[in-house]
Write a protein that holds these residues in place. Sequence first.
Motif, PDB file in Angstrom:
ATOM      1  N   GLY A  64     -21.116 -42.259  59.316  1.00 28.08           N
ATOM      2  CA  GLY A  64     -19.760 -42.780  59.171  1.00 28.08           C
ATOM      3  C   GLY A  64     -19.064 -42.860  60.515  1.00 28.08           C
ATOM      4  O   GLY A  64     -19.703 -42.913  61.558  1.00 28.08           O
ATOM      5  N   TYR A  65     -17.726 -42.864  60.480  1.00 24.85           N
ATOM      6  CA  TYR A  65     -16.975 -42.972  61.735  1.00 24.85           C
ATOM      7  C   TYR A  65     -15.823 -41.971  61.775  1.00 24.85           C
ATOM      8  O   TYR A  65     -15.327 -41.516  60.747  1.00 24.85           O
ATOM      9  N   CYS A  82     -15.131 -39.803  55.944  1.00 24.06           N
ATOM     10  CA  CYS A  82     -15.832 -38.802  55.141  1.00 24.06           C
ATOM     11  C   CYS A  82     -14.998 -38.492  53.894  1.00 24.06           C
ATOM     12  O   CYS A  82     -13.805 -38.761  53.848  1.00 24.06           O
ATOM     13  N   LYS A  83     -15.657 -37.915  52.882  1.00 25.82           N
ATOM     14  CA  LYS A  83     -14.981 -37.651  51.611  1.00 25.82           C
ATOM     15  C   LYS A  83     -13.878 -36.604  51.724  1.00 25.82           C
ATOM     16  O   LYS A  83     -12.813 -36.771  51.164  1.00 25.82           O
ATOM     17  N   ASP A  84     -14.155 -35.511  52.436  1.00 20.86           N
ATOM     18  CA  ASP A  84     -13.207 -34.396  52.427  1.00 20.86           C
ATOM     19  C   ASP A  84     -12.061 -34.523  53.428  1.00 20.86           C
ATOM     20  O   ASP A  84     -10.983 -34.022  53.195  1.00 20.86           O
ATOM     21  N   GLY A  85     -12.257 -35.168  54.563  1.00 19.53           N
ATOM     22  CA  GLY A  85     -11.208 -35.363  55.564  1.00 19.53           C
ATOM     23  C   GLY A  85     -10.706 -34.086  56.217  1.00 19.53           C
ATOM     24  O   GLY A  85      -9.601 -34.046  56.755  1.00 19.53           O
ATOM     25  N   ILE A  86     -11.522 -33.048  56.203  1.00 17.22           N
ATOM     26  CA  ILE A  86     -11.108 -31.767  56.792  1.00 17.22           C
ATOM     27  C   ILE A  86     -10.845 -31.913  58.292  1.00 17.22           C
ATOM     28  O   ILE A  86      -9.919 -31.312  58.826  1.00 17.22           O
ATOM     29  N   LEU A 103     -18.361 -31.950  59.530  1.00 15.93           N
ATOM     30  CA  LEU A 103     -19.743 -31.657  59.150  1.00 15.93           C
ATOM     31  C   LEU A 103     -20.469 -32.850  58.527  1.00 15.93           C
ATOM     32  O   LEU A 103     -21.631 -33.081  58.848  1.00 15.93           O
ATOM     33  N   PRO A 104     -19.814 -33.635  57.653  1.00 13.90           N
ATOM     34  CA  PRO A 104     -20.541 -34.784  57.083  1.00 13.90           C
ATOM     35  C   PRO A 104     -21.025 -35.792  58.137  1.00 13.90           C
ATOM     36  O   PRO A 104     -22.065 -36.413  57.976  1.00 13.90           O
ATOM     37  N   HIS A 105     -20.268 -35.930  59.226  1.00 13.01           N
ATOM     38  CA  HIS A 105     -20.631 -36.896  60.275  1.00 13.01           C
ATOM     39  C   HIS A 105     -21.349 -36.244  61.446  1.00 13.01           C
ATOM     40  O   HIS A 105     -21.648 -36.910  62.442  1.00 13.01           O
ATOM     41  N   LYS A 106     -21.576 -34.922  61.353  1.00 16.63           N
ATOM     42  CA  LYS A 106     -22.256 -34.172  62.414  1.00 16.63           C
ATOM     43  C   LYS A 106     -21.565 -34.376  63.763  1.00 16.63           C
ATOM     44  O   LYS A 106     -22.177 -34.680  64.775  1.00 16.63           O
ATOM     45  N   LEU A 107     -20.240 -34.194  63.749  1.00 16.54           N
ATOM     46  CA  LEU A 107     -19.425 -34.402  64.937  1.00 16.54           C
ATOM     47  C   LEU A 107     -18.537 -33.179  65.142  1.00 16.54           C
ATOM     48  O   LEU A 107     -18.056 -32.588  64.178  1.00 16.54           O
ATOM     49  N   TYR A 108     -18.368 -32.774  66.406  1.00 14.94           N
ATOM     50  CA  TYR A 108     -17.324 -31.808  66.719  1.00 14.94           C
ATOM     51  C   TYR A 108     -16.737 -32.094  68.085  1.00 14.94           C
ATOM     52  O   TYR A 108     -17.372 -32.681  68.952  1.00 14.94           O
ATOM     53  N   VAL A 109     -15.478 -31.689  68.231  1.00 10.06           N
ATOM     54  CA  VAL A 109     -14.724 -31.876  69.465  1.00 10.06           C
ATOM     55  C   VAL A 109     -14.282 -30.495  69.917  1.00 10.06           C
ATOM     56  O   VAL A 109     -13.744 -29.718  69.115  1.00 10.06           O
ATOM     57  N   LYS A 110     -14.511 -30.185  71.188  1.00  6.47           N
ATOM     58  CA  LYS A 110     -14.185 -28.862  71.715  1.00  6.47           C
ATOM     59  C   LYS A 110     -13.386 -29.001  72.996  1.00  6.47           C
ATOM     60  O   LYS A 110     -13.700 -29.835  73.840  1.00  6.47           O
TER      61      LYS A 110
END
Length: 125
Positions: A64-65, A82-86, A103-110
Amino acid sequence: MKKVDFIVAFVVMIIAFAGMGAMRTGGESSSQKHAEIWTEGQLYRRVDIKEGYSEKIKIENEHGYNVVYVHDRGVEVTEADCKDGICVDMGFIENDGQIIACLPHKLYVKIVSDIENNEVDAISQ
């Protein structure tokens, strides 16, 4: 002690406190913060976070995006399919070590900085 001794001691204390304040604010402003955007375990992009800078970055992959918005010396995820939008609900981050994860998009920002943060947090106390 004479009156002059008290005045000299008072002036020395004021100079010492002013110097400590200058060192404290100087150290904070000299560190450069960055936002590291990771997707599927790979560093996608590293963005300098600085005053007056803003950019919207759209990250797309097979899952997704997400739209990462860098502004006001911090970062937030403003859009995601993503479904949850957390990740969108996590809000704005601006301090060293804070993370936004999707988590659904396997992305994180730090948020990371150039200098090591020696502050003690609640967990390590």
